[in-house]
Design a protein around this motif. Structure first.
Motif, PDB file in Angstrom:
ATOM      1  N   LEU A   1     -15.732 -49.520  17.461  1.00  0.00           N
ATOM      2  CA  LEU A   1     -15.876 -49.225  16.100  1.00  0.00           C
ATOM      3  C   LEU A   1     -17.070 -49.702  15.624  1.00  0.00           C
ATOM      4  CD1 LEU A   1     -12.395 -50.375  15.039  1.00  0.00           C
ATOM      5  CD2 LEU A   1     -13.126 -48.112  15.040  1.00  0.00           C
ATOM      6  N   ARG A   2     -17.400 -50.796  15.974  1.00  0.00           N
ATOM      7  CA  ARG A   2     -18.855 -51.216  15.334  1.00  0.00           C
ATOM      8  C   ARG A   2     -20.102 -50.345  16.133  1.00  0.00           C
ATOM      9  NH1 ARG A   2     -19.927 -56.746  13.264  1.00  0.00           N
ATOM     10  NH2 ARG A   2     -22.209 -56.992  13.064  1.00  0.00           N
ATOM     11  N   ALA A   3     -20.159 -49.896  17.112  1.00  0.00           N
ATOM     12  CA  ALA A   3     -21.055 -48.980  17.791  1.00  0.00           C
ATOM     13  C   ALA A   3     -21.131 -47.743  16.890  1.00  0.00           C
ATOM     14  CB  ALA A   3     -20.962 -48.753  19.207  1.00  0.00           C
ATOM     15  N   ALA A   4     -19.740 -47.240  16.612  1.00  0.00           N
ATOM     16  CA  ALA A   4     -19.801 -46.069  15.592  1.00  0.00           C
ATOM     17  C   ALA A   4     -20.199 -46.280  14.207  1.00  0.00           C
ATOM     18  CB  ALA A   4     -18.471 -45.532  15.829  1.00  0.00           C
ATOM     19  N   GLY A   5     -20.453 -47.578  13.773  1.00  0.00           N
ATOM     20  CA  GLY A   5     -20.638 -47.465  12.221  1.00  0.00           C
ATOM     21  C   GLY A   5     -19.325 -47.938  11.386  1.00  0.00           C
TER      22      GLY A   5
END
Length: 177
Positions: A58-62
């Motif tokens: 989720l973090r990597a996808a913003g």
């Protein structure tokens, strides 16, 4: 180290050229954003490999969840609870991981899953291929944390994203690692 890089991916490379490949491909990032962007998100964090990877993705996808919950059955290992603290430190500017716990009626004589098993002379239902313990000790406390509970020892008001969902007609997307 950021959520998008990891030093072990770059072994053997000169220090000045250490750049890790992105954790998600463009197609994966696009698919996640298309499915989840501008949605009310709650993550049921189990503190294991899968749910940790879910938060990293989720973090990597913003994408930022509105609520992150962890169900403590009362028998969690100290290392698991330490992992929650470490994750909260890594997830700065994100919601803190809220620990949810079932509070049984005082008349039951127990306060956690282990006491439930001893008092009723049973094994957790997962040992028999069922999921009722997970529902009772994990799913229900996390649902009550979000939706609220009107009576009993777990009484509480609905969480703000639940109120937002009700007033705007949105549905909350529950992500389970």
């Amino acid at each position: 180290m950021t959520a998008l890089t990891h030093p072990r991916l770059n072994r053997g490379m000169p220090h000045a050229n250490r750049t890790a490949p992105p954790l998600l491909s463009n197609a994966q990032t696009t698919a996640l954003r298309r499915a989840l962007d501008h949605r009310l998100l709650t993550v049921c964090f189990g503190a294991g490999v899968d749910s940790t990877a879910l938060l990293v993705a989720l973090r990597a996808a913003g994408l930022r969840p509105d609520v992150i919950t962890f169900a403590n059955t009362g028998g969690e290992k100290p290392d698991t609870l330490d992992h929650l603290d470490r994750m909260n430190a890594v997830l700065d500017h994100w919601p803190r991981i809220d620990i949810c716990r079932k509070i049984p009626l005082a008349s039951t004589g127990y306060a956690e899953l282990y006491g439930n098993c001893l008092a009723n002379e049973t094994l957790p239902s997962l040992a028999l291929g069922m999921k009722s313990c997970s529902i009772k000790w994990k799913q229900t406390p996390q649902d009550q944390f979000l939706k609220g509970a009107r009576s009993g020892p777990n009484v509480r008001a609905p969480h703000p994203p639940r109120i937002t969902a009700q007033t705007t007609g949105q549905r909350i997307v529950k992500l389970i690692g």
